[in-house]
Design a protein around this motif. Structure first.
Motif: not given
Length: 125
Positions: A40-46, A58-71, A86-91
């Motif tokens: 979390m957090p996450r949001a959806q619309w229909i 939130p999306i991530w790769t092999d490193d669970p600490e480095h994430r970003s948000f995908g739309v 644009g950039p939405t990266t976070f720890m």
């Protein structure tokens, strides 16, 4: 009036199915509806009139600490689009997270949500 409305349930399974169909099996664990403890957090619309949907997750790769948000957008006719806010990266804030880490995550989320809303509703003046 727009038929779009927020959807607060589990992630819509079509996001996972279409993502893996397009980019390959095992590429979207962050969209897996079987994962009950989804990040979390996450949001959806229909849009029930068209069958379209939009999600911010939130999306991530092999490193669970480095994430970003995908739309992501599900057009009514099939497929899946990645919208680029644009950039939405976070720890990922951990148990002893600093206020700054939480604020940065929340700011990245707000940016992604605003991008999704602008896609759905158009620019808000």
């Amino acid at each position: 009036m727009s038929a779009w409305r927020p959807y607060d349930g589990h992630i819509i399974p079509a996001f996972y199915e279409r993502f893996e169909k397009r980019w390959g099996r095992g590429t979207a664990p962050f969209l897996d509806p079987e994962v009950h403890e989804q990040p979390m957090p996450r949001a959806q619309w229909i849009n029930p009139d068209t069958g379209a949907a939009v999600a911010v997750v939130p999306i991530w790769t092999d490193d669970p600490e480095h994430r970003s948000f995908g739309v992501f957008y599900l057009p009514p006719a099939g497929d899946i689009w990645m919208l680029r806010p644009g950039p939405t990266t976070f720890m990922e804030p951990s148990g002893g997270a600093s206020r700054e880490q939480v604020t940065l995550r929340n700011d990245a989320f707000k940016k992604a949500v605003n991008h999704a809303k602008e896609f759905i509703y158009g620019p808000q003046l």
